[in-house]
Every structure is written in C-alpha cells, then in structure tokens.
Design a protein around this motif. Structure first.
Motif, mmCIF file in Angstrom:
data_model
loop_
_atom_site.group_PDB
_atom_site.id
_atom_site.type_symbol
_atom_site.label_atom_id
_atom_site.label_comp_id
_atom_site.label_asym_id
_atom_site.label_seq_id
_atom_site.Cartn_x
_atom_site.Cartn_y
_atom_site.Cartn_z
ATOM 1 N N GLU A 137 0.806 -1.209 0.000
ATOM 2 C CA GLU A 137 0.000 0.000 0.000
ATOM 3 C C GLU A 137 0.849 1.274 0.000
ATOM 4 O OE1 GLU A 137 0.912 -1.375 4.127
ATOM 5 O OE2 GLU A 137 0.060 -2.329 2.341
ATOM 6 N N ASP A 138 2.121 1.168 0.324
ATOM 7 C CA ASP A 138 2.990 2.350 0.382
ATOM 8 C C ASP A 138 3.661 2.662 -0.948
ATOM 9 O OD1 ASP A 138 2.405 2.720 3.036
ATOM 10 O OD2 ASP A 138 4.192 1.699 3.780
ATOM 11 N N LEU A 139 3.355 1.900 -1.978
ATOM 12 C CA LEU A 139 4.004 2.095 -3.273
ATOM 13 C C LEU A 139 2.949 2.355 -4.342
ATOM 14 C CD1 LEU A 139 6.994 1.908 -4.288
ATOM 15 C CD2 LEU A 139 6.421 -0.347 -5.152
ATOM 16 N N ASP A 140 3.082 3.463 -5.030
ATOM 17 C CA ASP A 140 2.194 3.791 -6.148
ATOM 18 C C ASP A 140 2.906 3.387 -7.421
ATOM 19 O OD1 ASP A 140 0.326 4.787 -7.871
ATOM 20 O OD2 ASP A 140 0.756 6.896 -7.479
ATOM 21 N N LEU A 141 2.696 2.160 -7.846
ATOM 22 C CA LEU A 141 3.409 1.589 -8.981
ATOM 23 C C LEU A 141 2.714 1.968 -10.282
ATOM 24 C CD1 LEU A 141 5.782 -0.312 -9.727
ATOM 25 C CD2 LEU A 141 4.161 -2.212 -9.604
ATOM 26 N N ILE A 142 3.445 2.651 -11.187
ATOM 27 C CA ILE A 142 2.819 3.120 -12.429
ATOM 28 C C ILE A 142 3.186 2.267 -13.633
ATOM 29 C CG2 ILE A 142 2.701 5.485 -11.587
ATOM 30 C CD1 ILE A 142 5.045 6.124 -13.510
ATOM 31 N N GLY A 143 4.182 1.400 -13.519
ATOM 32 C CA GLY A 143 4.545 0.562 -14.648
ATOM 33 C C GLY A 143 5.748 -0.299 -14.337
ATOM 34 N N ILE A 144 5.912 -1.359 -15.125
ATOM 35 C CA ILE A 144 7.010 -2.309 -14.955
ATOM 36 C C ILE A 144 7.714 -2.468 -16.293
ATOM 37 C CG2 ILE A 144 7.624 -4.690 -14.363
ATOM 38 C CD1 ILE A 144 4.869 -4.771 -12.838
ATOM 39 N N CYS A 145 9.047 -2.413 -16.260
ATOM 40 C CA CYS A 145 9.849 -2.598 -17.471
ATOM 41 C C CYS A 145 10.670 -3.870 -17.320
ATOM 42 C CB CYS A 145 10.767 -1.403 -17.695
ATOM 43 S SG CYS A 145 9.871 0.150 -17.885
ATOM 44 N N ALA A 146 10.508 -4.791 -18.242
ATOM 45 C CA ALA A 146 11.168 -6.101 -18.166
ATOM 46 C C ALA A 146 12.164 -6.232 -19.302
ATOM 47 C CB ALA A 146 10.122 -7.220 -18.240
ATOM 48 N N SER A 147 13.446 -6.228 -18.969
ATOM 49 C CA SER A 147 14.481 -6.362 -19.989
ATOM 50 C C SER A 147 15.135 -7.739 -19.895
ATOM 51 C CB SER A 147 15.536 -5.259 -19.832
ATOM 52 O OG SER A 147 16.371 -5.536 -18.730
ATOM 53 N N TYR A 148 16.162 -7.952 -20.709
ATOM 54 C CA TYR A 148 16.973 -9.150 -20.556
ATOM 55 C C TYR A 148 17.628 -9.101 -19.179
ATOM 56 C CZ TYR A 148 21.265 -6.539 -20.632
ATOM 57 O OH TYR A 148 22.275 -5.679 -20.278
ATOM 58 N N GLY A 149 18.198 -10.200 -18.762
ATOM 59 C CA GLY A 149 18.904 -10.237 -17.481
ATOM 60 C C GLY A 149 19.401 -11.642 -17.268
ATOM 61 N N MET A 150 18.615 -12.421 -16.539
ATOM 62 C CA MET A 150 18.945 -13.824 -16.329
ATOM 63 C C MET A 150 18.234 -14.729 -17.327
ATOM 64 S SD MET A 150 21.194 -13.625 -14.150
ATOM 65 C CE MET A 150 21.822 -12.296 -13.146
ATOM 66 N N ALA A 151 17.471 -14.121 -18.232
ATOM 67 C CA ALA A 151 16.844 -14.829 -19.352
ATOM 68 C C ALA A 151 16.651 -13.810 -20.471
ATOM 69 C CB ALA A 151 15.516 -15.460 -18.937
ATOM 70 N N THR A 152 16.298 -14.292 -21.654
ATOM 71 C CA THR A 152 16.106 -13.393 -22.787
ATOM 72 C C THR A 152 14.952 -12.432 -22.525
ATOM 73 O OG1 THR A 152 14.572 -14.901 -23.886
ATOM 74 C CG2 THR A 152 16.944 -15.162 -24.362
ATOM 75 N N PRO A 156 12.187 -11.650 -24.328
ATOM 76 C CA PRO A 156 10.816 -12.169 -24.469
ATOM 77 C C PRO A 156 10.410 -13.051 -23.300
ATOM 78 C CG PRO A 156 12.008 -12.400 -26.534
ATOM 79 C CD PRO A 156 13.029 -12.039 -25.497
ATOM 80 N N LYS A 157 11.340 -13.876 -22.822
ATOM 81 C CA LYS A 157 11.024 -14.756 -21.700
ATOM 82 C C LYS A 157 10.804 -13.955 -20.420
ATOM 83 C CE LYS A 157 10.876 -18.613 -21.833
ATOM 84 N NZ LYS A 157 9.711 -19.511 -22.016
ATOM 85 N N THR A 158 11.671 -12.985 -20.174
ATOM 86 C CA THR A 158 11.527 -12.185 -18.965
ATOM 87 C C THR A 158 10.241 -11.371 -18.990
ATOM 88 O OG1 THR A 158 13.936 -12.003 -18.836
ATOM 89 C CG2 THR A 158 12.662 -10.498 -17.476
ATOM 90 N N TYR A 159 9.931 -10.812 -20.145
ATOM 91 C CA TYR A 159 8.689 -10.054 -20.285
ATOM 92 C C TYR A 159 7.478 -10.959 -20.047
ATOM 93 C CZ TYR A 159 4.911 -7.428 -22.517
ATOM 94 O OH TYR A 159 3.720 -6.800 -22.775
ATOM 95 N N SER A 160 7.493 -12.134 -20.663
ATOM 96 C CA SER A 160 6.382 -13.069 -20.498
ATOM 97 C C SER A 160 6.246 -13.510 -19.046
ATOM 98 C CB SER A 160 6.585 -14.284 -21.412
ATOM 99 O OG SER A 160 5.506 -15.183 -21.312
ATOM 100 N N ASN A 161 7.362 -13.812 -18.399
ATOM 101 C CA ASN A 161 7.328 -14.185 -16.977
ATOM 102 C C ASN A 161 6.711 -13.079 -16.135
ATOM 103 O OD1 ASN A 161 8.594 -16.636 -17.476
ATOM 104 N ND2 ASN A 161 10.623 -15.912 -16.882
ATOM 105 N N THR A 162 7.099 -11.842 -16.440
ATOM 106 C CA THR A 162 6.577 -10.696 -15.694
ATOM 107 C C THR A 162 5.068 -10.592 -15.854
ATOM 108 O OG1 THR A 162 8.671 -9.521 -16.009
ATOM 109 C CG2 THR A 162 6.766 -8.202 -15.388
ATOM 110 N N LYS A 163 4.593 -10.776 -17.080
ATOM 111 C CA LYS A 163 3.148 -10.740 -17.311
ATOM 112 C C LYS A 163 2.444 -11.849 -16.530
ATOM 113 C CE LYS A 163 1.125 -8.748 -20.304
ATOM 114 N NZ LYS A 163 0.268 -7.528 -20.309
ATOM 115 N N GLY A 172 17.614 -20.793 -13.722
ATOM 116 C CA GLY A 172 17.066 -21.631 -14.780
ATOM 117 C C GLY A 172 17.179 -20.926 -16.119
ATOM 118 N N MET A 173 17.077 -21.668 -17.197
ATOM 119 C CA MET A 173 17.201 -21.068 -18.525
ATOM 120 C C MET A 173 16.022 -20.170 -18.874
ATOM 121 S SD MET A 173 20.139 -21.785 -19.604
ATOM 122 C CE MET A 173 19.966 -21.097 -21.262
ATOM 123 N N ASP A 174 14.908 -20.318 -18.157
ATOM 124 C CA ASP A 174 13.747 -19.465 -18.424
ATOM 125 C C ASP A 174 13.633 -18.326 -17.427
ATOM 126 O OD1 ASP A 174 13.001 -20.856 -16.129
ATOM 127 O OD2 ASP A 174 10.921 -21.121 -16.782
ATOM 128 N N GLY A 175 14.541 -18.266 -16.446
ATOM 129 C CA GLY A 175 14.493 -17.206 -15.453
ATOM 130 C C GLY A 175 13.607 -17.500 -14.260
#
Length: 300
Positions: free
Chosen positions: A14-29, A31-38, A72-75
């Motif tokens: 409740e203390d965080l007003d989250l306006i958006g999430i950005c998912a880049s590569y990192g520990m997986a590609t 597309p995979k990181t973005y999909s995981n985030t979704k 893991g290979m998928d993050g």
C-alpha cells in the motif's frame, strides 16, 4: 527469482504507487523475462491495472550468454510458462520511462533490479541536460563486500558495466542497494514451506522458482542460510529509506581488466557533491517482517 519476489512485494504494498514495470533481458532473454513478468502480474489479478513494457535485448556493448545456474534457462527455475509476450517490442520501455520522467519529474522514483541498460538509454536521451529531477534506487554493486560474479563485481553491474557507469556518473540521485546489505536479508526453506501450502497460482509459480533458487544457493553459496532477497530489499528501501544506513559518495564502474564491473569511488569527482548514497547496513529484521507479511497476504 528475486525480481519476481520484488514484483509481488511491490504489487502488494500500500505504500508504493506503482505506475509501470519494465522487463528487460537479465537472467533470461527479453521475451522470456517479459512473459514471466506478465504471468506474475496476471497471477496477482493486476493484469488490467499495471502496464508492463518490454525492455532491452542485450547490453550496450557486450554479448549476453545465459547459464541458467541460479535462475534456470527461463528465469523462473525452468518452469517454462507459456509465452504471452504478444506483440510487445524491445526498448518500448525506454519511451515509457522518458515519458514518465517528463510527466512526474521529482515525484518519480525508478527502482532498478537488473542490468541498467534501459536506464542508460534513457539518460542518453538527455545528452545536453539539464537532467530531469527523478531519483533511482538500484540493486547494484558492492562497496565493501566481495562480488557475486567474482571478487569485485555484482551480477547486475557485471552484465552491463558500461550502462551502470553511465547511470552512476549521470548526476541522478541514486541509492545503491548492493550486496553489502542484500546478503543480510535471507529467504529460507521455512518460508518456502509456508508458501508451498497455498493453492493460488502466484504461490505455485513463486514456490517452484524459490525452490530452484534455494538449491542453487545451497550448492554455490553454502555459507548463507538461505537465498538473498536482493531485489525485494531495493523495493523496501524505495518505500522506506531509513531501512538502510548510507554514506554519500560519487560512484563509477570499472569497465575493463581484472576488476571489470567493480563499483568504486570516482576519484575524479571526489571534491564534488556526492550523488550516490551507498547502503552499508540494514535493519534486516524490520524489512523481513514487512516483506513476509505482504508476501503471505498476496500469495494466500
């Protein structure tokens, strides 16, 4: 893994007003990181409330290879969740961040929990200044403690040290939440067992991921009694800066040689006003009490 935990923590708080999430590569590609985030956002019933943007595909100047050892290979511990990346495109996150900076100015705080590539690209959009008035809290680096890639470097910085160098030398106020404090906050098998008893989709995803993560820590970091809550702590500090004790410093990043990826004091700016607060101690008990309370509520 710890990015997923940080997402759940942020989305439940409740203390965080989250306006958006950005998912880049990192520990997986990316597309995979973005999909995981979704998947994480959807599992918490926030899919129609919090937008997710796809970030960068690779570091500014380097190649990125994935070993899968810790994540893991998928993050997410090789769960291989269905691809729901849809028509998202790489680097759309950069436009979103630039637009948010222009819209919110000093009211905007950006939390980075992975490679700082997207933020470097954002800052390169302002080559002549003046720099916008936002601030950052970054899970990055190690000031006193050894790195987790080698003796010197922390993983988020080591993946793209050139990007981290741009960010730390930009003049943007940054709170550096590095290994000096994140290794003092741990998730153990005790907490995992509780989450494994819940039947929600989010609990099932997180439990599988954390089980994989804990085993990797047991093998590679047996001196720790669990797995470090790196990214969740950065979220906690963004909300409650007094969770950590910091020292002011101008930071730069080594980008070659034996100490490649090291976050060190910038001696060229030692006489200038510091722009980074380096966290060196943490009230781990207070943070973990809040973290586990919110995670328990959101995963039930």
């Amino acid at each position: 893994m710890d990015d997923a935990l940080a997402l759940c923590y942020a989305l439940s708080h409740e203390d965080l007003d989250l306006i958006g999430i950005c998912a880049s590569y990192g520990m997986a590609t990316v597309p995979k990181t973005y999909s995981n985030t979704k998947h994480i956002v959807n599992s918490l019933g926030k899919g129609d409330q919090i937008p997710v943007y796809m970030g960068s595909e690779k570091p500014l100047q380097r190649d990125r290879e994935y070993s899968g050892t810790f994540h893991g290979m998928d993050g997410l511990g090789n769960q291989d969740l269905p691809d729901i990346s849809g028509d998202a495109t790489p680097e759309e996150s950069v436009d979103f961040i630039v637009d948010s900076i222009k819209r919110y100015g000093e009211d905007l705080q950006i939390i980075t929990t992975g490679p700082m590539t997207d933020m470097a690209k954002v800052l390169l959009r302002f080559p002549d200044g003046p720099l916008p008035g936002f601030s950052m809290v970054s899970m990055a680096g190690a000031a006193i403690t050894p790195g987790n890639c080698n003796l010197y470097s922390e993983a988020n910085v080591m993946v793209d040290p050139e990007a981290a160098k741009i960010c730390f030398e930009s003049g943007v106020p940054i709170t550096m939440v590095g290994l000096d404090v994140t290794r003092k906050t741990l998730l153990t098998g005790k907490e995992l067992k509780v989450w494994q008893g819940y039947d929600s989709e989010s609990a099932k995803i997180l439990s599988k991921a954390v089980g994989f993560y804990l085993e990797a820590y047991r093998v590679h970091h047996p001196y720790l009694a669990g797995c470090a809550l790196h990214d969740p702590l950065a979220v906690g500090v963004a909300m409650h800066p007094d969770l950590v004790t910091t020292i002011p410093m101008n930071i730069t990043v080594v980008t070659s040689g034996e100490a490649d990826g090291d976050t060190v004091e910038n001696l060229d700016k030692v006489a200038e006003e510091p722009t980074t607060k380096v966290a060196l101690s943490v009230d781990g008990e207070r943070f973990m009490k809040d973290f586990y309370a919110h995670m328990d509520a959101v995963l039930r």
